[in-house]
Design an enzyme around this catalytic site. Structure first.
Site, mmCIF file in Angstrom:
data_model
loop_
_atom_site.group_PDB
_atom_site.id
_atom_site.type_symbol
_atom_site.label_atom_id
_atom_site.label_comp_id
_atom_site.label_asym_id
_atom_site.label_seq_id
_atom_site.Cartn_x
_atom_site.Cartn_y
_atom_site.Cartn_z
ATOM 1 N N ARG A 1 53.916 54.365 59.014
ATOM 2 C CA ARG A 1 53.787 54.166 57.571
ATOM 3 C C ARG A 1 54.126 52.716 57.216
ATOM 4 O O ARG A 1 55.021 52.109 57.815
ATOM 5 C CB ARG A 1 54.765 55.119 56.869
ATOM 6 C CG ARG A 1 54.668 55.155 55.357
ATOM 7 C CD ARG A 1 53.431 55.853 54.910
ATOM 8 N NE ARG A 1 53.484 56.210 53.487
ATOM 9 C CZ ARG A 1 52.391 56.534 52.803
ATOM 10 N NH1 ARG A 1 51.195 56.559 53.372
ATOM 11 N NH2 ARG A 1 52.476 56.865 51.534
ATOM 12 N N THR B 1 41.578 57.349 52.763
ATOM 13 C CA THR B 1 42.201 57.959 53.937
ATOM 14 C C THR B 1 41.200 58.683 54.836
ATOM 15 O O THR B 1 40.119 59.070 54.409
ATOM 16 C CB THR B 1 43.349 58.898 53.514
ATOM 17 O OG1 THR B 1 44.251 58.174 52.697
ATOM 18 C CG2 THR B 1 44.102 59.490 54.665
ATOM 19 N N GLU C 1 45.270 53.868 51.642
ATOM 20 C CA GLU C 1 45.648 54.478 50.355
ATOM 21 C C GLU C 1 44.448 54.738 49.447
ATOM 22 O O GLU C 1 43.936 55.833 49.432
ATOM 23 C CB GLU C 1 46.693 53.639 49.613
ATOM 24 C CG GLU C 1 47.624 54.430 48.720
ATOM 25 C CD GLU C 1 46.995 55.355 47.703
ATOM 26 O OE1 GLU C 1 46.980 56.574 47.975
ATOM 27 O OE2 GLU C 1 46.546 54.917 46.636
ATOM 28 N N GLU D 1 49.314 50.731 49.793
ATOM 29 C CA GLU D 1 50.167 51.911 50.001
ATOM 30 C C GLU D 1 51.423 51.926 49.134
ATOM 31 O O GLU D 1 51.963 52.992 48.832
ATOM 32 C CB GLU D 1 50.572 51.995 51.478
ATOM 33 C CG GLU D 1 50.585 53.399 52.029
ATOM 34 C CD GLU D 1 49.186 53.965 52.203
ATOM 35 O OE1 GLU D 1 48.967 55.094 51.761
ATOM 36 O OE2 GLU D 1 48.316 53.276 52.775
ATOM 37 N N SER E 1 51.652 62.050 51.282
ATOM 38 C CA SER E 1 51.248 63.463 51.270
ATOM 39 C C SER E 1 50.519 63.821 52.549
ATOM 40 O O SER E 1 50.072 64.962 52.707
ATOM 41 C CB SER E 1 50.298 63.722 50.100
ATOM 42 O OG SER E 1 50.911 63.389 48.894
ATOM 43 N N GLY F 1 42.860 62.701 50.817
ATOM 44 C CA GLY F 1 42.737 63.172 49.441
ATOM 45 C C GLY F 1 44.053 63.163 48.692
ATOM 46 O O GLY F 1 44.288 63.994 47.816
ATOM 47 N N GLY F 2 44.929 62.219 49.066
ATOM 48 C CA GLY F 2 46.167 62.031 48.325
ATOM 49 C C GLY F 2 46.980 63.303 48.236
ATOM 50 O O GLY F 2 47.145 64.025 49.218
HETATM 51 N N1 GLU Z 1 48.212 57.222 50.452
HETATM 52 C C1 GLU Z 1 48.116 58.642 50.375
HETATM 53 C C2 GLU Z 1 49.296 59.286 51.074
HETATM 54 O O1 GLU Z 1 49.859 58.726 51.959
HETATM 55 C C3 GLU Z 1 46.867 59.153 50.945
HETATM 56 C C4 GLU Z 1 45.721 58.733 50.122
HETATM 57 C C5 GLU Z 1 44.523 59.586 50.256
HETATM 58 O O2 GLU Z 1 44.459 60.469 51.057
HETATM 59 O O3 GLU Z 1 43.595 59.353 49.526
HETATM 60 O O4 GLU Z 1 49.659 60.363 50.721
#
Ligand code: GLU
Length: 575
Positions: free
Chosen positions: A106, A395, A415, A432, A460, A481-482
């Site tokens: 990370r 992602t 991100e 990020e 996530s 997908g965040g």
């Molecule tokens: N940056 C997000 C995370 O680490 C992921 C972003 C995404 O999947 O679009 O949770």
């Protein structure tokens, strides 16, 4: 244990409504394409060229770790909107003997960062877009260090060999896919923010190059060649590190910006996997700084007392139960998750079966709970406030199984689409740090996910591996997908374990996302027809177009089968 709700099933079973791709199959289907016997291995990725890069490495006798690194590098070239060496990721390795390892790659905040990082001089949080398109959003990239650490432990082929497919794609050119074109168009504020991005992917009129255009990225080929030759230090020191630090500092509106030292000090961290048992299957994933494993596991475990198998995927009651469990899990996620090197995250308490059984008592099959509040897991010594962070999209997740039956589940990210928009020698730098809470305090309490120097923002991402009750590796899964990621992963796991679906069917299932007191159902999916039933149970439900993209491999009928999300351009191939 609760009883199954077969009686309710009859009342709520609806005619099957097929969405464009998110479907609710009635029966487990026959084995599907992409089947690969365990001795040849398998790769599933969001782009066929990246999957082919991994497959080529497996074919040369590479390990699943080798192949996963090749996929990550190839995605940097062909899916620049989503992930790459300018970002970070999480790697989960599940071996056939049951041992699970994870590496945390990370991004980190600069050492000089403080909790007020995203506040303007008046003490107000800056807007999400303002933050993204500045040096404030950029964390020290972790993917190259992660790759080196993973290769050091589990690589079979020489390091440089893993770079060959990505270098060839960058040097000889690759074709812009329809999806990439769509992102260039929709996210042009980021994709074209930098002169290098404009030169690579836009015409003289400033329009994104059409799908089908062949693009060469020689600057990126050169960077990759240097890292292939000299190792990660070619990224974390020298010209590359200097250019990152200079460009990020120039885009940062205060003096505490990222330095060359921040980059040189970056380390990928091996961490203990977070594992728990759901219906005798062992589910293992990525702990802090990711909220992935705890959120996925809590959602599943709280459902253990309900017979989802008997209810089936076409039952609104089943989806109601999933929504309720998710609301509870996300409430805990919001309260307790952050980087455990900086804040106390009660992982053991959050995944304790007794605690989760207690939480499950708040779930009623006939009625929605008024408000899903965080609980008090053992070890929760500090009460944190609820953070505030912005939207996410981007992602890439990929899965590799090798001839030894070792699974890699790796999620790689910059991100948002095209990250911060800053391009360093042909690759986009992440945004990020906007995964941190913009507000450092809430209700007089510190937010667990506030910015601190050297800290990693809460994620996530939920790369997961699963063992069946007999101890065999059963599944590797993850998503992009965040904040929807845990929801996508939970749905695939329930699809495989409770509903006995095939790999492809688990990803074709619709997604329900309940991060708070509103339930979002995937727009255009079979879940839309269940909205009246869900409302009758008391839910506030809204259809939503969500950025969904999962990849998986499943051991079924004596062999591994891979699948890519039908909503994506991805594919699963065997070498
Ligand atoms: N940056 C997000 C995370 O680490 C992921 C972003 C995404 O999947 O679009 O949770």
């Amino acid at each position: 244990m609760r009883t199954p709700f077969r009686h309710a099933l009859a009342a709520f079973t609806l005619p099957l409504v097929l969405g464009a791709c998110a479907t609710v199959p009635a029966e487990p289907a026959a084995p599907v394409a992409h089947a690969a016997p365990i001795d040849t291995g398998l790769v599933s990725a969001a782009d066929p060229r990246a999957a082919a890069a991994g497959a080529a490495i497996l074919k040369q006798g590479g390990s699943s770790t080798d192949a996963a690194i090749a996929v990550m590098l190839a995605l940097t070239v062909v899916e620049p909107q989503s992930s790459g060496i300018g970002g970070g990721g999480f790697y989960v390795r599940g071996a056939a003997d049951g041992s699970v390892e994870t590496i945390d790659g990370r991004e980190t905040a600069p050492r000089a960062a403080t909790p007020e990082w995203f506040l303007d001089p008046a003490g107000k949080p800056v807007s999400f877009n303002q933050a993204v398109l500045s040096g404030l959003s950029v964390g020290v990239p972790g993917n190259v260090q992660l790759a080196q650490e993973a290769h050091r432990q589990h690589g079979k082929l020489p390091w440089a060999a893993l770079f060959a497919p990505a270098i060839a794609l960058a040097r000889d050119g690759f074709v812009i896919s329809p999806r990439m074109h769509e992102y260039l168009d929709q996210a042009r504020d980021r994709a074209a923010a930098d002169a290098q991005g404009r030169a690579l992917f836009f015409n003289e009129q400033g329009e994104p190059l059409p799908a089908g255009t062949r693009v060469k990225n020689p600057a990126l080929a050169t960077v990759l060649e240097r890292i292939a030759g000299d190792g990660a230090k070619a990224f974390y020191s020298g010209d590359n590190a200097q250019t990152i630090a200079t460009r990020v500092a120039a885009a940062t509106p205060h003096t505490r910006a990222m330095t060359g030292q921040d980059i040189a000090r970056y380390r990928a961290v091996p961490r203990a996997a977070v594992c728990g048992t759901y219906r005798a299957y062992r589910i293992c994933g990525m702990g802090p700084p990711s909220s992935g494993a705890t959120t996925v596991f809590a959602t599943l475990k709280q459902l253990e007392g309900f017979d989802l198998g008997a209810l089936g995927p076409r039952s609104p009651i089943a989806w109601h139960l999933i929504a309720e469990s998710m609301r509870l899990a996300y409430a805990d996620r919001e309260r307790y998750l952050g980087d455990s090197d900086f804040v106390s995250v009660p992982v053991a308490g959050l995944t304790d079966p007794a605690y989760l059984a207690d939480r499950a008592r708040l779930i009623a099959p006939t009625k929605t709970m008024a408000q899903a509040l965080p609980g008090t897991p053992a070890g929760a010594v500090v009460a944190y406030g609820k953070g505030a962070s912005g939207a996410e999209s981007g992602t890439s997740h990929f899965v590799v199984i090798d001839r030894d039956g070792t699974a890699i589940s790796y999620t790689s990210t910059i991100e948002g689409s095209f990250g911060s928009g800053i391009v360093i020698d042909g690759y986009y730098l992440n945004n990020e740090l906007t995964d941190f809470s913009f507000t450092p305090q809430a209700d007089g309490r510190p937010v667990a996910n506030r910015v601190e120097g050297g800290k990693r923002p809460r994620s996530s991402m939920a790369p997961t591996v699963i063992y069946s009750p007999d101890g065999r590796l059963f599944m590797a899964v993850g998503a992009a997908g965040g904040a929807t990621i845990p929801a996508q992963v939970v749905r695939a796991i329930i699809g495989a374990i409770d509903w006995k679906l095939t790999a492809e069917q688990t990803l074709a299932l619709p997604v329900l996302f309940a991060p708070g007191d509103t339930v979002f159902v995937e727009q255009g999916s079979a879940l839309e027809a269940m909205i009246p039933a869900l409302r009758d149970l008391g839910h506030t439900v809204t259809p939503r177009n969500m950025p969904l993209k999962a990849n998986t491999a499943l051991f079924e009928n004596g062999k591994w089968t891979g699948a890519a999300d039908p909503r994506s351009e991805g594919t699963a191939i065997d070498p």
